[in-house]
Scaffold this motif. Structure first.
Motif, mmCIF file in Angstrom:
data_model
loop_
_atom_site.group_PDB
_atom_site.id
_atom_site.type_symbol
_atom_site.label_atom_id
_atom_site.label_comp_id
_atom_site.label_asym_id
_atom_site.label_seq_id
_atom_site.Cartn_x
_atom_site.Cartn_y
_atom_site.Cartn_z
ATOM 1 N N ASN A 115 81.448 37.478 24.788
ATOM 2 C CA ASN A 115 81.102 38.291 23.370
ATOM 3 C C ASN A 115 81.658 37.527 21.996
ATOM 4 O O ASN A 115 82.168 36.851 21.894
ATOM 5 C CB ASN A 115 81.746 39.747 23.415
ATOM 6 C CG ASN A 115 80.786 40.809 22.812
ATOM 7 O OD1 ASN A 115 79.980 40.758 22.144
ATOM 8 N ND2 ASN A 115 81.278 42.053 23.113
ATOM 9 N N ALA B 53 85.017 36.043 20.653
ATOM 10 C CA ALA B 53 85.804 35.480 21.527
ATOM 11 C C ALA B 53 86.095 34.025 21.268
ATOM 12 O O ALA B 53 85.347 33.180 20.813
ATOM 13 C CB ALA B 53 85.408 35.908 23.033
ATOM 14 N N THR C 76 83.777 38.700 32.432
ATOM 15 C CA THR C 76 83.401 39.306 30.868
ATOM 16 C C THR C 76 84.717 38.968 30.056
ATOM 17 O O THR C 76 85.903 39.381 30.462
ATOM 18 C CB THR C 76 83.208 40.742 30.907
ATOM 19 O OG1 THR C 76 82.258 41.283 31.709
ATOM 20 C CG2 THR C 76 83.210 41.247 29.423
ATOM 21 N N GLY D 171 85.719 39.821 26.286
ATOM 22 C CA GLY D 171 85.501 40.967 25.279
ATOM 23 C C GLY D 171 85.457 40.430 23.904
ATOM 24 O O GLY D 171 85.991 39.017 23.654
ATOM 25 N N SER D 172 85.080 41.090 23.040
ATOM 26 C CA SER D 172 85.094 40.726 21.555
ATOM 27 C C SER D 172 86.379 40.369 20.966
ATOM 28 O O SER D 172 87.543 41.161 21.249
ATOM 29 C CB SER D 172 84.146 41.827 20.708
ATOM 30 O OG SER D 172 84.994 43.109 20.983
ATOM 31 N N ALA E 18 88.669 38.424 21.850
ATOM 32 C CA ALA E 18 89.525 37.965 22.973
ATOM 33 C C ALA E 18 89.918 36.230 22.843
ATOM 34 O O ALA E 18 89.088 35.499 22.505
ATOM 35 C CB ALA E 18 89.326 38.372 24.280
ATOM 36 N N LEU F 143 88.158 40.913 34.233
ATOM 37 C CA LEU F 143 87.737 41.527 32.789
ATOM 38 C C LEU F 143 88.611 41.239 31.746
ATOM 39 O O LEU F 143 89.783 41.629 31.926
ATOM 40 C CB LEU F 143 87.452 42.814 32.844
ATOM 41 C CG LEU F 143 87.345 43.645 31.582
ATOM 42 C CD1 LEU F 143 85.909 43.515 31.012
ATOM 43 C CD2 LEU F 143 87.316 45.309 31.982
ATOM 44 N N GLY G 224 89.469 42.480 28.275
ATOM 45 C CA GLY G 224 88.949 43.304 27.455
ATOM 46 C C GLY G 224 88.723 42.953 25.713
ATOM 47 O O GLY G 224 89.364 42.031 25.201
ATOM 48 N N GLY G 225 87.817 43.739 25.137
ATOM 49 C CA GLY G 225 87.697 43.327 23.652
ATOM 50 C C GLY G 225 88.470 44.274 22.791
ATOM 51 O O GLY G 225 88.606 45.519 23.094
ATOM 52 N N PRO H 252 93.800 41.528 19.461
ATOM 53 C CA PRO H 252 93.040 41.145 20.562
ATOM 54 C C PRO H 252 93.745 40.832 21.825
ATOM 55 O O PRO H 252 95.036 40.546 21.752
ATOM 56 C CB PRO H 252 91.969 40.096 20.153
ATOM 57 C CG PRO H 252 92.803 39.301 19.350
ATOM 58 C CD PRO H 252 93.692 40.503 18.628
ATOM 59 N N ARG I 182 92.249 42.744 35.431
ATOM 60 C CA ARG I 182 91.798 43.305 34.000
ATOM 61 C C ARG I 182 92.889 43.099 33.206
ATOM 62 O O ARG I 182 94.281 43.318 33.337
ATOM 63 C CB ARG I 182 91.608 44.736 34.560
ATOM 64 C CG ARG I 182 90.538 45.109 35.567
ATOM 65 C CD ARG I 182 89.207 44.691 35.200
ATOM 66 N NE ARG I 182 88.113 45.086 36.161
ATOM 67 C CZ ARG I 182 87.467 44.360 37.092
ATOM 68 N NH1 ARG I 182 88.303 43.184 37.173
ATOM 69 N NH2 ARG I 182 86.762 44.770 37.787
ATOM 70 N N THR J 81 93.542 44.090 29.147
ATOM 71 C CA THR J 81 93.168 45.049 28.066
ATOM 72 C C THR J 81 93.999 45.299 27.085
ATOM 73 O O THR J 81 95.203 45.137 27.161
ATOM 74 C CB THR J 81 92.624 46.456 28.721
ATOM 75 O OG1 THR J 81 93.965 47.192 29.278
ATOM 76 C CG2 THR J 81 91.691 46.339 29.873
#
Length: 293
Positions: A144, A147, A160, A162-163, A165, A178, A180-181, A190, A204, A206
């Motif tokens: 995203n 990143a 993924t 995220g924004s 990251a 994952l 996270g953003g 971030p 994950r 986050t």
């Protein structure tokens, strides 16, 4: 402050005062937004950077497990939000499929020159994302806006990023991971995955969690500030970070509601256990490096 930072700061003020909107944005505004995205894609600006202690001035600083601190560049996150707020939703075409967004996808013609690969049929990189040299993006995967993916990093299938990251060099993101953003509020740190980290499949990470360099994380581990990290090396309980050089995995500890009548046999909640890196884990990592080469 750089000229670009000044332009973003001025535009941020005008946007929040209602002096400029997506409908009234002129060519100068568009040029600033484009220059900002190009700087992100070139790795010239980043949403967060690790700085030496002498340089830590911002109230948005975030302690990391290594030397220095990760510091948020708020103006960069403001620039990303401006690219959402000052652009109109429109139709784009990707892989023969029409879609609607305020941003197109990133051009990828520069990746091949740096030895970076993005396999066909499903690797998606949004504008404003940076990929370093010798990276691998397996399909399907998504990176995203904002990143940063460092040199030599593997983004595996169904991942993924995220924004905003920040992913370090020579990182392995296992399949179905994952990252996270964190875009708002602009002062929030971030997700950070430092150099040399290996995340097992299904992990994950986050809410601004920091994964220290050279750590190895077992599959399906959730790393978030709400779940404690029991660091058996330093014998302390941490929140929001995994120290460097750790092997981490999920275990379950007794919950505060364990004595409730509804929970026959007790209730448990997840926790992360961190130990020294084990010899066999290092050998496995070395074998994977050999395969990548």
């Amino acid at each position: 402050m750089s000229a670009l930072e000044n332009e973003i700061a001025d535009l941020w003020t005008r946007y929040n005062n209602g002096d400029v909107t997506a409908e009234t944005a002129d060519e100068d505004v568009s040029a600033t937004l484009e220059a900002f995205l190009e700087a992100l894609e070139a790795g010239e600006v980043r949403a967060a950077e690790k700085r030496d202690s002498a340089e830590q001035r911002s109230a948005g600083s975030r302690t990391s497990s290594g030397n220095g601190e990760w510091e948020v560049n708020e103006w960069v996150k403001q620039g990303i939000l401006l690219n959402f707020g000052l652009r109109e939703n429109r139709a784009y075409e990707y892989g023969g499929v029409d879609h609607y967004d305020v941003l197109p996808l990133r051009e990828t013609g520069d990746l091949g020159d740096r030895g970076t690969r993005n396999t066909p049929d499903g690797t998606t990189i949004r504008r404003g994302a940076y990929l370093g040299s010798d990276c691998i993006m397996m399909s399907p995967s998504f990176v995203n806006i904002g990143a940063y993916v460092g040199d030599g990093t593997l983004v595996d299938s169904c991942d993924t990023v995220g924004s905003c990251a920040q992913i370090g060099e020579n990182v392995k993101l296992g399949a179905n991971t994952l990252i996270g953003g964190v875009l708002e509020p602009v002062e929030s740190a971030p997700v950070i995955v430092e150099d040399g980290v290996s995340l097992g499949a299904g992990c994950r990470v986050t809410s601004g969690f920091v994964v220290g360099e050279n750590s190895v994380v077992g599959e399906n581990t959730l790393l978030t500030p709400r779940i404690p990290v029991y660091d058996l090396v330093e014998e302390e309980v941490l929140y929001g970070e995994l120290p460097p050089e750790r092997r981490a995995f999920t275990r379950f500890v007794e919950s505060s509601v364990s004595d409730h009548d509804l929970f026959d046999g007790g209730a448990y909640k997840p926790a992360v256990v961190a130990t020294d890196l084990e010899t066999e884990t290092l050998e496995a990592t070395e074998r994977e490096d050999a395969l990548r080469e």
